[in-house]
Write an enzyme that holds these catalytic residues in place. Structure first.
Site, mmCIF file in Angstrom:
data_model
loop_
_atom_site.group_PDB
_atom_site.id
_atom_site.type_symbol
_atom_site.label_atom_id
_atom_site.label_comp_id
_atom_site.label_asym_id
_atom_site.label_seq_id
_atom_site.Cartn_x
_atom_site.Cartn_y
_atom_site.Cartn_z
ATOM 1 N N GLU A 195 51.420 0.856 -16.261
ATOM 2 C CA GLU A 195 50.672 0.398 -17.425
ATOM 3 C C GLU A 195 49.213 0.326 -16.991
ATOM 4 O OE1 GLU A 195 49.949 -3.116 -20.706
ATOM 5 O OE2 GLU A 195 51.214 -3.563 -18.976
ATOM 6 N N ASP A 245 44.948 -3.104 -13.319
ATOM 7 C CA ASP A 245 43.764 -3.639 -14.005
ATOM 8 C C ASP A 245 42.813 -4.164 -12.944
ATOM 9 O OD1 ASP A 245 41.973 -5.152 -15.859
ATOM 10 O OD2 ASP A 245 43.583 -4.782 -17.291
ATOM 11 N N ASP A 273 40.022 -0.071 -24.545
ATOM 12 C CA ASP A 273 38.738 -0.039 -25.233
ATOM 13 C C ASP A 273 38.514 1.389 -25.722
ATOM 14 O OD1 ASP A 273 36.031 0.076 -25.951
ATOM 15 O OD2 ASP A 273 35.457 -1.401 -24.449
ATOM 16 N N LYS A 305 31.162 4.879 -28.774
ATOM 17 C CA LYS A 305 29.870 5.567 -28.637
ATOM 18 C C LYS A 305 30.021 6.835 -27.799
ATOM 19 C CE LYS A 305 26.976 1.442 -29.116
ATOM 20 N NZ LYS A 305 25.929 0.597 -28.482
ATOM 21 N N ASP A 357 45.224 -0.203 -31.639
ATOM 22 C CA ASP A 357 44.855 -0.600 -33.002
ATOM 23 C C ASP A 357 43.704 0.252 -33.517
ATOM 24 O OD1 ASP A 357 43.097 -1.937 -31.078
ATOM 25 O OD2 ASP A 357 42.172 -2.799 -32.866
#
Length: 222
Positions: A50, A75, A124, A128, A160
């Site tokens: 993950e 992470d 994220d 941009k 999402d």
């Protein structure tokens, strides 16, 4: 999160047997677990990652559902995945590990074809244009995944962000890569795998409260 609380979690991570925290230099000069993950888990079960695991809810949730696979949450924010690491230890989930490092080093952390599946959960979207290089499904990252995934290995993207969903689908089709399944709203449209619906992260619950659609793509890169 207060600095004292963060420090406490960092200190606890140091004591957790399921947390690995190499320096960037250690990774770049030859990571000790690369090609040796089956020895770390003491079995030959498939390895699932993950990426950007946050609090580790998906890593732990998948490990509960699939005791016949090994799961590694990656992470850079150790104070976040502390919760997942602690839960895994409390529940005696021996098929879970957490790796504190930069995701862009993923091809230095695993040997060629050492990984069976990759989950990317609520990354994220880096909307941009100048942030394109940081999108976790850009062409550069896909090449890294292609290197470490076994032939036919799966990549799952749950997000999402309609932008991230559309960007990824467009890129996959443009590169001629195989899209096995795509859903623009997994809680309204049928057909998503059970683990897509059955595991919800902290952030996912926040998005659902705001009535945001949760999207999902399952694809192959080799």
């Amino acid at each position: 999160m207060g600095s004292k609380n963060k420090l406490k979690r960092f200190n606890e991570n140091e004591t957790f047997s399921n947390v690995i925290q190499p320096s960037r230099q250690e990774v770049e000069e030859g990571f000790q677990f690369k090609g040796q993950w089956h020895e770390h888990f003491k079995n030959e079960n498939p390895i699932v990652l993950e990426l950007g695991c946050g609090k580790g809810e998906y890593t732990v949730g998948l490990a509960r559902l699939h005791p016949d696979k090994n799961f590694i949450g990656i992470d850079i924010k150790g104070a976040r995945f502390w919760r997942g690491a602690k839960t895994a230890l409390q529940e005696n989930l021996e098929n879970v590990a957490f790796l504190r490092t930069q995701i862009e080093l993923v091809d230095l952390l695993f040997e060629v074809h050492e990984v069976s599946e990759i989950w990317i959960t609520f990354p994220d979207p880096q909307i941009k244009y100048k942030r394109t290089k940081h999108r976790m499904t850009n062409e550069g990252f896909l090449k890294k995944y292609q290197k470490i995934l076994r032939p036919g290995g799966l990549v799952h993207l749950k997000t999402d962000s309609e932008f991230m969903h559309g960007y990824t689908l467009g890129l996959l089709h443009g590169l001629g890569l195989e899209v096995l399944y795509a859903n623009h709203d997994v809680y309204k449209n049928e057909g998503s795998p059970g683990e897509v619906l059955g595991i919800q992260t902290f952030y996912e619950n926040q998005y659902l409260e705001k009535q945001k659609a949760i999207t999902y793509i399952q694809f192959r890169v080799n």
